[in-house]
Design an enzyme around this catalytic site. Structure first.
Site, short mmCIF file in Angstrom:
data_model
loop_
_atom_site.label_atom_id
_atom_site.label_comp_id
_atom_site.label_asym_id
_atom_site.label_seq_id
_atom_site.Cartn_x
_atom_site.Cartn_y
_atom_site.Cartn_z
N PHE A 36 84.20 12.48 22.68
CA PHE A 36 85.17 11.91 23.63
C PHE A 36 85.21 12.77 24.90
O PHE A 36 85.02 12.27 26.00
CB PHE A 36 86.56 11.80 22.97
CG PHE A 36 87.64 11.41 23.95
CD1 PHE A 36 87.43 10.40 24.90
CD2 PHE A 36 88.88 12.04 23.94
CE1 PHE A 36 88.43 10.05 25.81
CE2 PHE A 36 89.88 11.69 24.85
CZ PHE A 36 89.65 10.70 25.79
N GLY A 38 83.73 16.16 24.70
CA GLY A 38 82.63 17.11 24.57
C GLY A 38 81.31 16.44 24.90
O GLY A 38 81.26 15.24 25.16
N VAL A 59 87.34 12.58 13.52
CA VAL A 59 88.11 13.23 12.45
C VAL A 59 89.28 12.39 11.95
O VAL A 59 89.89 12.75 10.94
CB VAL A 59 88.62 14.63 12.87
CG1 VAL A 59 87.48 15.60 13.08
CG2 VAL A 59 89.55 14.55 14.07
N LYS A 105 91.33 21.47 0.84
CA LYS A 105 91.93 21.54 -0.50
C LYS A 105 90.89 21.23 -1.56
O LYS A 105 90.81 21.89 -2.59
CB LYS A 105 93.08 20.52 -0.55
CG LYS A 105 93.78 20.43 -1.88
CD LYS A 105 94.87 19.37 -1.82
CE LYS A 105 95.29 19.00 -3.23
NZ LYS A 105 96.16 17.83 -3.23
N TYR A 145 100.57 15.19 22.71
CA TYR A 145 99.82 16.42 22.45
C TYR A 145 100.73 17.48 21.84
O TYR A 145 100.43 18.01 20.76
CB TYR A 145 99.23 16.91 23.77
CG TYR A 145 98.36 18.14 23.65
CD1 TYR A 145 97.07 18.06 23.16
CD2 TYR A 145 98.83 19.38 24.09
CE1 TYR A 145 96.26 19.19 23.08
CE2 TYR A 145 98.03 20.51 24.02
CZ TYR A 145 96.75 20.41 23.52
OH TYR A 145 95.95 21.53 23.45
N LYS A 149 100.54 18.55 17.97
CA LYS A 149 100.17 19.90 17.52
C LYS A 149 101.27 20.51 16.65
O LYS A 149 100.99 21.29 15.74
CB LYS A 149 99.91 20.80 18.73
CG LYS A 149 98.64 20.46 19.50
CD LYS A 149 97.38 20.87 18.75
CE LYS A 149 96.14 20.64 19.58
NZ LYS A 149 94.90 21.00 18.86
N TYR A 159 100.66 22.09 3.30
CA TYR A 159 99.48 22.15 2.40
C TYR A 159 99.33 23.57 1.84
O TYR A 159 98.88 23.76 0.70
CB TYR A 159 98.20 21.75 3.15
CG TYR A 159 97.89 20.28 3.07
CD1 TYR A 159 98.56 19.36 3.85
CD2 TYR A 159 96.91 19.80 2.20
CE1 TYR A 159 98.28 18.00 3.79
CE2 TYR A 159 96.61 18.45 2.13
CZ TYR A 159 97.30 17.56 2.93
OH TYR A 159 97.01 16.21 2.85
P1 NAD Z 1 87.66 19.94 24.81
O1 NAD Z 1 88.23 18.65 25.22
O2 NAD Z 1 86.56 20.55 25.63
O3 NAD Z 1 87.13 19.87 23.32
C1 NAD Z 1 87.65 19.01 22.35
C2 NAD Z 1 86.49 18.47 21.52
O4 NAD Z 1 87.02 17.64 20.46
C3 NAD Z 1 85.55 17.59 22.34
O5 NAD Z 1 84.21 17.92 22.06
C4 NAD Z 1 85.89 16.17 21.88
O6 NAD Z 1 84.81 15.28 22.03
C5 NAD Z 1 86.28 16.42 20.43
N1 NAD Z 1 87.18 15.39 19.88
C6 NAD Z 1 88.30 14.87 20.43
N2 NAD Z 1 88.85 13.98 19.60
C7 NAD Z 1 88.05 13.92 18.50
C8 NAD Z 1 88.08 13.16 17.30
N3 NAD Z 1 89.07 12.27 17.05
N4 NAD Z 1 87.10 13.35 16.38
C9 NAD Z 1 86.10 14.25 16.61
N5 NAD Z 1 86.02 14.99 17.74
C10 NAD Z 1 86.99 14.82 18.67
O7 NAD Z 1 88.89 20.96 24.70
P2 NAD Z 1 88.92 22.53 24.38
O8 NAD Z 1 89.55 23.21 25.52
O9 NAD Z 1 87.62 22.99 23.85
O10 NAD Z 1 90.00 22.54 23.21
C11 NAD Z 1 89.61 22.66 21.84
C12 NAD Z 1 90.84 22.82 20.95
O11 NAD Z 1 91.60 23.95 21.37
C13 NAD Z 1 91.78 21.61 21.02
O12 NAD Z 1 92.28 21.38 19.73
C14 NAD Z 1 92.87 22.08 21.94
O13 NAD Z 1 94.08 21.45 21.67
C15 NAD Z 1 92.93 23.57 21.65
N6 NAD Z 1 93.49 24.32 22.78
C16 NAD Z 1 92.74 24.59 23.89
C17 NAD Z 1 93.30 25.29 24.94
C18 NAD Z 1 92.52 25.66 26.17
O14 NAD Z 1 93.08 26.28 27.08
N7 NAD Z 1 91.25 25.35 26.28
C19 NAD Z 1 94.64 25.70 24.87
C20 NAD Z 1 95.37 25.38 23.73
C21 NAD Z 1 94.78 24.71 22.69
#
Ligand code: NAD
Ligand code: UDP
Length: 314
Positions: A36, A38, A59, A105, A145, A149, A159
């Site tokens: 989506f 990535g 997922v 699990k 979001y 989370k 769990y």
């Molecule tokens: P990103 O958008 O670059 O990466 C997210 C990845 O998840 C992407 O490759 C996307 O294609 C994939 N994805 C989304 N929905 C999906 C689904 N339903 N099934 C399978 N794949 C799916 O974002 P990121 O910055 O790499 O963030 C990664 C994780 O870290 C996220 O969970 C985000 O909430 C968390 N996070 C990131 C930051 C930050 O500053 N970068 C801060 C807090 C939390």
């Protein structure tokens, strides 16, 4: 010792792909992503490795793979992307986390959940400690979001308490670096791309809101330490406490790129947190971790990445 098998959901995204890079030397890495936000570009250099496997999968549907550890990172992270389809964002956080916990699990595997500073909302405690419960709007545009989370954290703990699943929760604060998506609208990538293109730098509001920016290599190091530390479920904050205003960031980017861009103001988005800074005492004490990369150094690497990215696109 046998190599561990590690599942990284969201492994083709910004943080997930850096995790793949970090772990592939010592483990067999299975990257699951629905692409989506990535892209294959982020993991193209790993595709020929005998220790790397890529699975296109969402997922929100169950998956069965035999692994020792799971890093659950699947979820769009930028406000632009997570608000594009908010219901899908909630599903990814709730159903996605349930599916991964079910897998953890069954197998059994240790699972680490990527949570976020957004669970603190627009915080009334500053800096934010893990013990703070947050100040979050349940019905606003960011709720899909933030609340997603928060539920993911609740699922992890339930769990753990009821099914004995071995869990870790990391609360990630704003992280930046190479491989942020060009179109994801987050402040660091936006400002750098605008500056490199000599386009106006879009400052939301007065730019007096603060954030604390962590370079990706520091973040990934902290996360891997948390995963491999015994007797600590978290949540643990991982981020860089170096707090600044968004206006200061804009000025720094303009200076470092030598850009001709002017700063222009745009409305502050609804529920945009006014301030954010991690208290990282817990990570320092339990993981022996603190960030090493100064903002100027991390921004330089990120600017170089986007310069190269733009020249390839020409
Ligand atoms: P990103 O958008 O670059 O990466 C997210 C990845 O998840 C992407 O490759 C996307 O294609 C994939 N994805 C989304 N929905 C999906 C689904 N339903 N099934 C399978 N794949 C799916 O974002 P990121 O910055 O790499 O963030 C990664 C994780 O870290 C996220 O969970 C985000 O909430 C968390 N996070 C990131 C930051 C930050 O500053 N970068 C801060 C807090 C939390
Ligand atoms: N921001 C900004 N201009 C932009 C993008 C973001 O001024 O082009 C601001 C945004 O309003 C917020 C901060 O920068 O105050 C960080 O935004 P980002 O989307 O990167 O992350 P988050 O709000 O989730 O911390």
């Amino acid at each position: 010792m046998a190599r561990k098998r590690i599942l990284i959901t969201g492994g083709a995204g910004f943080l997930g792909s850096h995790l793949c890079d970090k772990l592939i030397d010592r483990a067999d890495v299975i990257c699951v992503d629905n692409f989506f936000t990535g892209g294959k570009r982020n993991i193209a250099h790993l595709l020929d490795s005998p220790h790397f496997e890529l699975i296109r999968h969402d997922v929100t549907e169950p998956i069965l793979v035999e692994v020792d550890q799971i890093y659950n990172f699947a979820c769009p992270a930028s406000p632009v992307h997570y608000q594009y389809n908010p219901i899908k964002t909630i599903k990814t956080n709730v159903l996605g986390t349930m599916n991964m916990l079910g897998l953890a699990k069954r197998v059994p595997a240790r699972i680490l959940q990527a949570s976020t500073s957004e669970v603190y909302g627009d915080p009334h405690q500053h800096p934010q400690k893990e013990s703070y419960w947050g100040y979050v709007n349940t019905i606003g545009p960011r709720s899909c979001y933030d609340e997603g989370k928060r539920v993911a954290e609740t699922l992890m703990m339930d769990y753990h308490r009821h099914n004995g699943v071995d869990i870790r929760i990391v609360r990630i604060f704003n992280t930046y670096g190479p491989r942020m998506a060009e179109n994801d609208g987050r402040v660091v990538s936006n400002f750098i791309l605008q500056a490199l293109r000599n386009q106006p730098i879009t400052l939301f509001g007065e730019g007096s809101q603060t954030r604390s920016f962590c370079y990706v290599s520091d973040l990934v190091e902290g996360i891997v330490r948390l995963m491999n530390t015994e007797g600590l479920t978290g949540p643990v904050n991982i981020g860089n406490p170096n707090e600044m205003t968004v206006r200061q960031l804009a000025e720094m980017v303009i200076e470092m790129t030598g850009s001709k861009s002017e700063i222009v103001h745009r409305p502050l988005p609804q529920d945009d947190p006014l301030q954010r800074q991690p208290d990282i005492s817990l990570a320092k004490e339990k993981l022996g971790w603190e960030p090493q990369v100064a903002l100027a150094e991390g921004l330089r690497a990120t600017i170089d990445y986007f310069e190269n990215y733009l020249s390839e696109a020409e």
